[in-house]
Design an enzyme around this catalytic site. Structure first.
Site, mmCIF file in Angstrom:
data_model
loop_
_atom_site.group_PDB
_atom_site.id
_atom_site.type_symbol
_atom_site.label_atom_id
_atom_site.label_comp_id
_atom_site.label_asym_id
_atom_site.label_seq_id
_atom_site.Cartn_x
_atom_site.Cartn_y
_atom_site.Cartn_z
ATOM 1 N N ARG A 1 0.844 -1.186 0.000
ATOM 2 C CA ARG A 1 0.000 0.000 0.000
ATOM 3 C C ARG A 1 0.881 1.238 0.000
ATOM 4 O O ARG A 1 1.959 1.232 0.588
ATOM 5 C CB ARG A 1 -0.921 0.041 1.228
ATOM 6 N N THR A 2 0.408 2.268 -0.658
ATOM 7 C CA THR A 2 1.073 3.545 -0.560
ATOM 8 C C THR A 2 0.594 4.210 0.726
ATOM 9 O O THR A 2 -0.469 4.824 0.769
ATOM 10 C CB THR A 2 0.748 4.441 -1.770
#
Length: 245
Positions: A22-23
């Site tokens: 995930r960013t």
């Protein structure tokens, strides 16, 4: 140049969640994109800076890409997420071409797809950290729209992301008209980019301007704007300031 999004360490105590990428926060980001309709099509401008936090780490990042035959995409925000969006769009265009029915996706369809994509990822609490500008022309109809990282979207005759939404849009509202020539449109975009260069710490003086018409799309070679830094406000920016700022 491939910018990898942040991920959990391999020895994380989170169990299965350790495998998800995930960013968590944007790492390498690009700043404003400015676009407008002109007499024959769409013009779009973006500089080539990629900021690592407050450091201008990369100075050769292209943030405008052709999408299919009729559309042009520009992006602010996380560069690795922009690359992920381009992969999604490559699959979309490939799937559309496989039908081989003589039709192709226009800018309105691509914009609608991006709107649903951004909103879907937002609902999964795994957003793509970008603000996007999608412009194009098909069957003589010009189209220009934008979508944020949470799926907020609209169409207009001119759009901007990032600081451009605050500093460039007022200029565009005052000076844009529907019969702009190509030369006047470029000058107007350059005026907006010059203001952003003066006021946005993440902007650099190396930009590209893209054009899309019925004949096709071109993206200019990078070039620099002529600037003037001798204004008194630049020489002593805090003169007369009141307060802690």
């Amino acid at each position: 140049m491939n910018f990898m999004a942040s991920k959990q360490p391999e020895n994380s105590l989170l169990g299965p969640e350790a495998d998800s990428q995930r960013t968590l926060y944007p790492n390498v980001t690009g700043t404003s994109v400015v676009a407008l309709k002109y007499k024959d099509g769409i013009l779009m401008a973006a500089d080539m800076g990629g900021s690592y936090g407050s450091t201008l780490r990369y100075k050769n990042v292209e943030r405008m890409k052709a999408i299919g035959k009729h559309s042009l995409l520009g992006a602010s925000g996380e560069i690795s997420d922009f690359q992920e969006i381009l992969r999604y769009l490559d699959d979309l265009i490939l799937y559309d071409n496989m039908w081989d029915d003589g039709n192709s996706l226009g800018p309105k369809e691509v914009h609608n797809y991006l709107t649903r994509l951004m909103y879907n990822r937002r609902n999964k609490f795994n957003p793509l950290w970008n603000s996007l500008v999608l412009g194009g022309i098909k069957n003589g109809e010009k189209y220009l729209g934008t979508v944020s990282m949470i799926g907020v979207n609209f169409e207009d005759d001119h759009v901007a992301t990032g600081f451009g939404n605050h500093l460039a849009r007022p200029i565009l509202r005052q000076e844009w008209h529907e019969n702009l020539s190509f030369e006047d449109g470029v000058r107007l975009l350059e005026k907006c980019m010059r203001v952003l260069l003066y006021r946005d710490r993440s902007a650099i003086n190396k930009l590209q301007i893209a054009k899309i018409t019925e004949e096709g799309m071109t993206i200019s070679q990078p070039y620099s704007l002529k600037t003037y830094w001798e204004f008194s406000a630049f020489e002593n920016p805090t003169q007369g300031a009141v307060g802690s700022w």
